[in-house]
Design a protein around this motif. Structure first.
Motif, PDB file in Angstrom:
ATOM      1  N   ASN A  37       0.846  -1.180   0.000  1.00 13.61           N
ATOM      2  CA  ASN A  37       0.000   0.000   0.000  1.00 13.61           C
ATOM      3  C   ASN A  37       0.886   1.236   0.000  1.00 13.61           C
ATOM      4  O   ASN A  37       1.987   1.223   0.565  1.00 13.61           O
ATOM      5  N   GLU A  93      -9.904   7.860 -14.601  1.00 19.45           N
ATOM      6  CA  GLU A  93     -10.809   7.152 -13.684  1.00 19.45           C
ATOM      7  C   GLU A  93     -10.492   5.662 -13.649  1.00 19.45           C
ATOM      8  O   GLU A  93     -10.493   5.046 -12.565  1.00 19.45           O
ATOM      9  N   ILE A  99      -7.471   5.152 -11.478  1.00 15.30           N
ATOM     10  CA  ILE A  99      -7.800   5.301 -10.061  1.00 15.30           C
ATOM     11  C   ILE A  99      -8.481   4.041  -9.528  1.00 15.30           C
ATOM     12  O   ILE A  99      -8.127   3.522  -8.462  1.00 15.30           O
ATOM     13  N   GLN A 100      -9.453   3.528 -10.268  1.00 10.29           N
ATOM     14  CA  GLN A 100     -10.171   2.351  -9.800  1.00 10.29           C
ATOM     15  C   GLN A 100      -9.246   1.135  -9.683  1.00 10.29           C
ATOM     16  O   GLN A 100      -9.365   0.332  -8.743  1.00 10.29           O
ATOM     17  N   SER A 141      -5.982   1.177  -9.128  1.00  8.80           N
ATOM     18  CA  SER A 141      -4.946   1.354  -8.107  1.00  8.80           C
ATOM     19  C   SER A 141      -5.505   1.692  -6.730  1.00  8.80           C
ATOM     20  O   SER A 141      -4.755   1.708  -5.745  1.00  8.80           O
ATOM     21  N   LEU A 142      -6.809   1.930  -6.634  1.00  8.21           N
ATOM     22  CA  LEU A 142      -7.423   2.295  -5.351  1.00  8.21           C
ATOM     23  C   LEU A 142      -7.154   1.273  -4.249  1.00  8.21           C
ATOM     24  O   LEU A 142      -6.894   1.666  -3.097  1.00  8.21           O
ATOM     25  N   LEU A 173      -3.956   2.081  -2.332  1.00 13.79           N
ATOM     26  CA  LEU A 173      -3.817   3.348  -1.615  1.00 13.79           C
ATOM     27  C   LEU A 173      -3.994   3.100  -0.123  1.00 13.79           C
ATOM     28  O   LEU A 173      -5.003   2.549   0.315  1.00 13.79           O
ATOM     29  N   ARG A 206      -3.248   9.557  -0.661  1.00 12.61           N
ATOM     30  CA  ARG A 206      -3.779  10.476  -1.673  1.00 12.61           C
ATOM     31  C   ARG A 206      -3.245  10.123  -3.059  1.00 12.61           C
ATOM     32  O   ARG A 206      -2.092   9.705  -3.202  1.00 12.61           O
ATOM     33  N   PHE A 207      -4.107  10.322  -4.044  1.00 10.22           N
ATOM     34  CA  PHE A 207      -3.674  10.293  -5.434  1.00 10.22           C
ATOM     35  C   PHE A 207      -3.133  11.672  -5.793  1.00 10.22           C
ATOM     36  O   PHE A 207      -3.649  12.696  -5.332  1.00 10.22           O
ATOM     37  N   VAL A 222     -13.296   9.796  -6.426  1.00  4.92           N
ATOM     38  CA  VAL A 222     -12.821   9.719  -5.044  1.00  4.92           C
ATOM     39  C   VAL A 222     -13.032  11.061  -4.361  1.00  4.92           C
ATOM     40  O   VAL A 222     -13.201  12.098  -5.013  1.00  4.92           O
ATOM     41  N   GLN A 271      -8.828  12.877  -0.717  1.00  4.83           N
ATOM     42  CA  GLN A 271      -7.953  11.818  -1.220  1.00  4.83           C
ATOM     43  C   GLN A 271      -7.153  12.268  -2.443  1.00  4.83           C
ATOM     44  O   GLN A 271      -6.493  11.453  -3.076  1.00  4.83           O
TER      45      GLN A 271
END
Length: 345
Positions: free
Chosen positions: A82, A96, A99-100, A102-103, A106, A111-112, A126, A130
């Motif tokens: 993580n 998007e 992000i989904q 790699s979420l 996290l 934070r991204f 998100v 974040q």
């Protein structure tokens, strides 16, 4: 999973997903400062490429140097760690999805970091707490010989999407190779960069010109001022406090209106930019050269969309968006006369 040059990790855990022109400059700065980071890839093929061969980087007239990712690269599927920060180098259209995917990696409270153009914070699913927005003040492009060339020194402006200022460790992690500005007014920098990018990328791409070819023409400089005037009108209407990226010039000073620089001086500034970056074919120009879809919707397209919300007319930016979409679809060809049309609007 840390950079082998560092014996003790005193930094938050950082990952980069999407190693390309801009993220390579960030990776170089982290490497130079011996800050541990990890590279994530979307598939096994890209992982193999990065593990097998270094990427080549050059700043200005300096030496070309290899940047290796051996031992610090893994695909998303393989990664079990993580991370406190995941820097996303994806194009806006793929943001998007990145992000989904790699979420799950996290960390709690992580934070991204979104370094895309436009307003990427507004198009992801998100929460604002974040997200760190990153406004990039330099230009890096991949040359025909495969070398990633950074043409100018520039800062990275970091700000929370929730209007908080980020942690100070970013300065230690990236400076002096990338100057860092921490801000609570991310939108002020976003709007400034959007205006400048809509000229540097959008306007130049509408005729597929280098920056020198664009700004050496009076019609090109006049069209640029028209683009920036429309951006200035929106900023003033919605009450944004413009923040100027170091090395740049205020949209409010270049666009027409109260407090603008003298007309001749604005042309001189644009001409000087053309001289300094005469041969630069910006990323959007290169996309059209290669027959790829551009990010015009995230630049001039954002100006058009947001202007309609506020009842402001933006005919120059609308014309640029329409032109570039026609070029993407092969329905039109680039023509210098288009600059003259824009200048007369």
């Amino acid at each position: 999973m840390q950079n082998s040059n560092t014996t003790q990790n005193v930094f938050p855990k950082i990952a980069i997903l999407g190693m390309g022109a801009i993220t390579l400059s960030i990776a170089r700065a982290l490497s130079r400062n011996k800050v541990p980071y990890f590279v994530l890839t979307r598939d096994a093929k890209r992982k193999s490429e990065l593990l097998t061969n270094p990427l080549w980087y050059r700043f200005g007239s300096g030496e070309t140097e290899p940047i290796s990712f051996e031992g610090i690269t893994s695909s998303l599927e393989e990664t079990k760690d993580n991370f406190d920060y995941i820097i996303l180098g994806a194009k806006s259209a793929n943001l998007e999805e990145s992000i989904q995917k790699s979420l799950p990696l996290l960390a709690k409270g992580g934070r991204f970091v979104l370094i895309q153009n436009g307003f990427p914070e507004e198009i992801v699913s998100v929460n604002a707490d974040q997200i760190l927005g990153g406004v990039v003040g330099w230009n890096t492009q991949k040359l025909s010989d495969g070398v990633y060339f950074q043409s100018n020194a520039g800062a990275l402006i970091l700000g929370g999407a929730d209007e908080t200022s980020p942690e100070s460790f970013w300065k230690q992690a990236l400076e002096p190779y990338i100057p860092v500005i921490l801000t609570s007014n991310l939108k002020g920098f976003r709007w400034h960069k959007l205006g400048i990018n809509s000229v540097i990328n959008g306007l130049s791409a509408s005729c597929q010109l280098t920056l020198g070819e664009l700004f050496f023409k009076k019609s090109g400089r006049s069209a640029a001022i028209r683009v920036l005037t429309e951006v200035r009108n929106i900023i003033e209407k919605i009450g944004i406090k413009e923040e100027v990226v170091p090395g740049s010039v205020s949209v409010g000073k270049l666009g027409n209106g109260k407090g603008a620089l003298p007309f001749l001086l604005r042309h001189i500034i644009l001409l000087a930019i053309g001289i300094k970056y005469y041969r630069i074919r910006t990323s959007m120009v290169q996309d059209l050269d290669a027959g790829r879809k551009t990010e015009i919707d995230e630049l001039n397209g954002q100006i058009v969309t947001k202007s309609k919300k506020w009842g402001i007319i933006t005919p120059v930016n609308e014309a640029i968006v329409k032109k570039i979409k026609s070029l993407e679809e092969g329905k039109d060809k680039p023509a210098i006369s288009f600059l003259e049309e824009l200048a007369r609007m």
